[in-house]
Scaffold this motif. Structure first.
Motif, PDB file in Angstrom:
ATOM      1  N   ARG B  56       0.836  -1.202   0.000  1.00  0.00           N
ATOM      2  CA  ARG B  56       0.000   0.000   0.000  1.00  0.00           C
ATOM      3  C   ARG B  56       0.877   1.261   0.000  1.00  0.00           C
ATOM      4  N   VAL B  57       0.314   2.328  -0.502  1.00  0.00           N
ATOM      5  CA  VAL B  57       0.981   3.629  -0.480  1.00  0.00           C
ATOM      6  C   VAL B  57       0.724   4.288   0.869  1.00  0.00           C
ATOM      7  N   GLY B  58       1.758   4.850   1.466  1.00  0.00           N
ATOM      8  CA  GLY B  58       1.599   5.571   2.726  1.00  0.00           C
ATOM      9  C   GLY B  58       2.791   6.472   2.959  1.00  0.00           C
ATOM     10  N   PHE B  59       2.597   7.476   3.776  1.00  0.00           N
ATOM     11  CA  PHE B  59       3.663   8.450   4.012  1.00  0.00           C
ATOM     12  C   PHE B  59       3.742   8.810   5.490  1.00  0.00           C
ATOM     13  N   ARG B  60       4.906   9.265   5.928  1.00  0.00           N
ATOM     14  CA  ARG B  60       5.035   9.878   7.242  1.00  0.00           C
ATOM     15  C   ARG B  60       4.397  11.277   7.188  1.00  0.00           C
ATOM     16  N   PRO B  61       4.136  11.878   8.344  1.00  0.00           N
ATOM     17  CA  PRO B  61       3.609  13.249   8.339  1.00  0.00           C
ATOM     18  C   PRO B  61       4.525  14.171   7.519  1.00  0.00           C
ATOM     19  N   ASN B  62       3.939  15.045   6.750  1.00  0.00           N
ATOM     20  CA  ASN B  62       4.670  15.993   5.896  1.00  0.00           C
ATOM     21  C   ASN B  62       5.378  15.344   4.702  1.00  0.00           C
ATOM     22  N   LEU B  63       5.208  14.062   4.531  1.00  0.00           N
ATOM     23  CA  LEU B  63       5.713  13.351   3.346  1.00  0.00           C
ATOM     24  C   LEU B  63       7.195  13.606   3.029  1.00  0.00           C
ATOM     25  N   PRO B  64       8.081  13.326   3.983  1.00  0.00           N
ATOM     26  CA  PRO B  64       9.505  13.553   3.690  1.00  0.00           C
ATOM     27  C   PRO B  64      10.036  12.611   2.611  1.00  0.00           C
ATOM     28  N   GLU B  65       9.269  11.604   2.252  1.00  0.00           N
ATOM     29  CA  GLU B  65       9.698  10.658   1.208  1.00  0.00           C
ATOM     30  C   GLU B  65       9.578  11.244  -0.186  1.00  0.00           C
ATOM     31  N   ILE B  66       8.868  12.361  -0.297  1.00  0.00           N
ATOM     32  CA  ILE B  66       8.542  12.907  -1.620  1.00  0.00           C
ATOM     33  C   ILE B  66       9.394  14.132  -1.919  1.00  0.00           C
ATOM     34  N   SER B  67       9.992  14.104  -3.105  1.00  0.00           N
ATOM     35  CA  SER B  67      10.789  15.231  -3.552  1.00  0.00           C
ATOM     36  C   SER B  67       9.906  16.301  -4.169  1.00  0.00           C
ATOM     37  N   ALA B  68      10.239  17.538  -3.879  1.00  0.00           N
ATOM     38  CA  ALA B  68       9.528  18.644  -4.533  1.00  0.00           C
ATOM     39  C   ALA B  68       9.726  18.603  -6.044  1.00  0.00           C
ATOM     40  N   ARG B  69      10.793  17.921  -6.478  1.00  0.00           N
ATOM     41  CA  ARG B  69      11.081  17.808  -7.918  1.00  0.00           C
ATOM     42  C   ARG B  69      10.230  16.757  -8.612  1.00  0.00           C
ATOM     43  N   SER B  70       9.609  15.863  -7.864  1.00  0.00           N
ATOM     44  CA  SER B  70       8.907  14.745  -8.478  1.00  0.00           C
ATOM     45  C   SER B  70       7.646  15.210  -9.175  1.00  0.00           C
ATOM     46  N   SER B  71       7.625  15.107 -10.503  1.00  0.00           N
ATOM     47  CA  SER B  71       6.431  15.564 -11.210  1.00  0.00           C
ATOM     48  C   SER B  71       5.257  14.653 -10.869  1.00  0.00           C
ATOM     49  N   LEU B  72       5.550  13.383 -10.570  1.00  0.00           N
ATOM     50  CA  LEU B  72       4.472  12.433 -10.324  1.00  0.00           C
ATOM     51  C   LEU B  72       3.880  12.587  -8.927  1.00  0.00           C
ATOM     52  N   PHE B  73       4.742  12.792  -7.924  1.00  0.00           N
ATOM     53  CA  PHE B  73       4.273  12.737  -6.548  1.00  0.00           C
ATOM     54  C   PHE B  73       4.187  14.097  -5.856  1.00  0.00           C
ATOM     55  N   SER B  74       4.775  15.125  -6.445  1.00  0.00           N
ATOM     56  CA  SER B  74       4.764  16.390  -5.716  1.00  0.00           C
ATOM     57  C   SER B  74       3.332  16.910  -5.553  1.00  0.00           C
ATOM     58  N   ALA B  75       2.435  16.505  -6.453  1.00  0.00           N
ATOM     59  CA  ALA B  75       1.028  16.899  -6.277  1.00  0.00           C
ATOM     60  C   ALA B  75       0.484  16.342  -4.964  1.00  0.00           C
TER      61      ALA B  75
END
Lengths: 191, 191, 191, 191
Positions: B56-75
């Motif tokens: 499953r997809v999941g994130f920590r608070p504030n989504l530190p796993e996601i790069s601001a550069r990621s066109s797919l996930f930054s949304a």
């Protein structure tokens, strides 16, 4: 905070605080001041804007992460006594060094903080290129994580007096002779 | 259970049930029978002794796993609305396919179930060499996980009628034309 | 060179030219102009200061990289005829797209250019964050490398008319429907 | 060959002979008998049916694998003198330990033999689960490769008297105190 810390770019630097779990601390940490020193490092890291990342050992029920073939970890899988080191309050990060605010926690199942975790993903996603390491044991998580970090081109620092090992001469040999080849050594007071 | 399932060595086989989270199901799954089919697969897998692994997809608070550069996930990182897809009950695995007993849950932060997770570690630690995949979307987690699994030398099967995509023609093209090159296609009824 | 290419930072961009090996070109490439288009892309990439990286399939004698279990690659290992596709002049990069000057060549043994290679190491060592992909086949190296690149947070572009597949409808479905979800589509003329 | 070697399953065991390159040997190896001991190990490994894998450091022209940021390797990139250690006959595997027959050679660009190479792919493709390590230096390739191998669940052995380090006390500390925690120590005579 000394002049030295000013040379870090805080927004691109993380402090890795590793395996400071209650049972591990009670087994390994002989210097009664080490926790206070490490707590001071985390406090100064947070106030300067560095990312604090806690690394800890943890498992799902029945430890599916562990191979019966693993000479190192199968004892944890097969022995109730070993398993308890990582369960409940014994396995929690020691209260003196507990996560706060925006700290990140990474759970691992092997020696190195990079093996089978999202640590590298998190560091790269946040453009973090400099790592400051401390933890228990010197010849375990610190050594293995340092070598992986170097091979992944991170700039590394080790806070020698916030690491400890079951065998003092192993700690001394690594901190004095092996780590300086790969990393810049610091003390908590330098930080 | 058909003859076909008898050809698996259950102790070395895992069923990967992927991204069947409540909000994703409601957005993607148009066939009202798909959940029942997938639930049947999980039930038969458990009763035959295969390991069921939920991804499953999941994130920590504030989504530190996601790069601001990621066109797919930054949304997901930057939009409250996107983030809610993965939070709370919306982000939970759909109740019809929820984990039971010794099932394992792997949380991921990218498209492939292998990226930045302990999935490969768990599979190897348990000598699992055969993977049976299903999930949502066909062109997302199923496609990316299948290609990673093939490159890591797992033997792979895809249950085509337990996968779905936002665009039916993409689903059909992948299941009919692309997956057969990499994998053995099955239906839920074959299993 | 169009306005579009001006938006790349050439020093942080690589063009990946993949599996354009002589035997593969002769089996897959039906459009007689594709090689000329791709050669133009490489020429403009070099002259603008981008790094050109050629990716090709290759093996050591007796193919120790290939598992007897691999349904996809064991045919290459076990069949003299399949093996010849990757040996000698047949396996060389097609002369129309041959490496020049400071181009880099990466040899791979699986579908994705990232699997078991030093591609990610080279890209990170050179601060390359943007990848422009083309190659043969669309549903093989291009698809798998694109998905790995996206999960590793590279910004990606695919030059659709410099990719080809054995099945034209698979090519069209991927380029028109799947790749745009992960990447920015371009033509050779845009570049 | 002693009783001890009989306990290995030769078809699932590899000997990793690491960084025994001519210039490295001349800088590090002080014991004049070490090469003869290591050559004996390779000979007995081959005759018993184990896979011999040579690991060596090597680079493409201009060293694109090396980051200008790497404190460890940028000296190699930027200094003609350092670079010559790895070029031409100086960089070749020492003639006393040269590859023969079906031996495999893996070229690496970092400290660990696993980083950015196809070593893990080759080992898994051949169902090799046991590694016997030796090489130069003890605190370099041997240490880093051992830790990576342990975290990847390989069963490991280190041949202590076929390893050497610039600093004898570092070698002794690692072989006597650190390696036994992760691995089974052997001598060349045991093998």
């Amino acid at each position: 905070m000394t002049a030295q810390i000013a040379s870090f770019d805080p927004g691109r630097t993380a402090v890795l605080s590793m395996d400071y779990q209650t049972a591990i601390v009670s087994m390994y940490a002989k210097d009664p001041d080490m926790l206070a020193r490490a707590a001071g490092v985390l406090r100064r890291a947070r106030s300067s804007g560095m990312q604090v990342i806690h690394v800890r050992v943890g498992f799902r029920p029945n430890l599916p992460e562990i191979s019966a073939r693993s000479s190192l970890f199968s004892a944890v899988k097969n022995s109730e006594k070993h398993r308890q080191i990582f369960e409940g309050p014994a396995g929690d990060i020691h209260p003196a060094l507990a996560p706060e605010g925006n700290d990140i926690v990474v759970v691992k199942h092997r020696v190195s903080a990079f093996t089978g975790t999202d640590l590298d993903m998190i560091l790269r996603a946040n453009d973090i290129g400099t790592l400051i390491l401390h933890g228990i044991a010197t010849s375990g998580v610190v050594l293995a994580t340092l070598l992986d970090a170097v091979d992944a081109d991170y700039r590394t620092f080790v806070i020698g007096d916030c690491c400890e090992d079951r065998e003092p001469e192993v700690h001394t040999c690594l901190v004095d002779k092996v780590f300086p080849h790969y990393s810049t050594l610091m003390t908590a007071a330098d930080f």
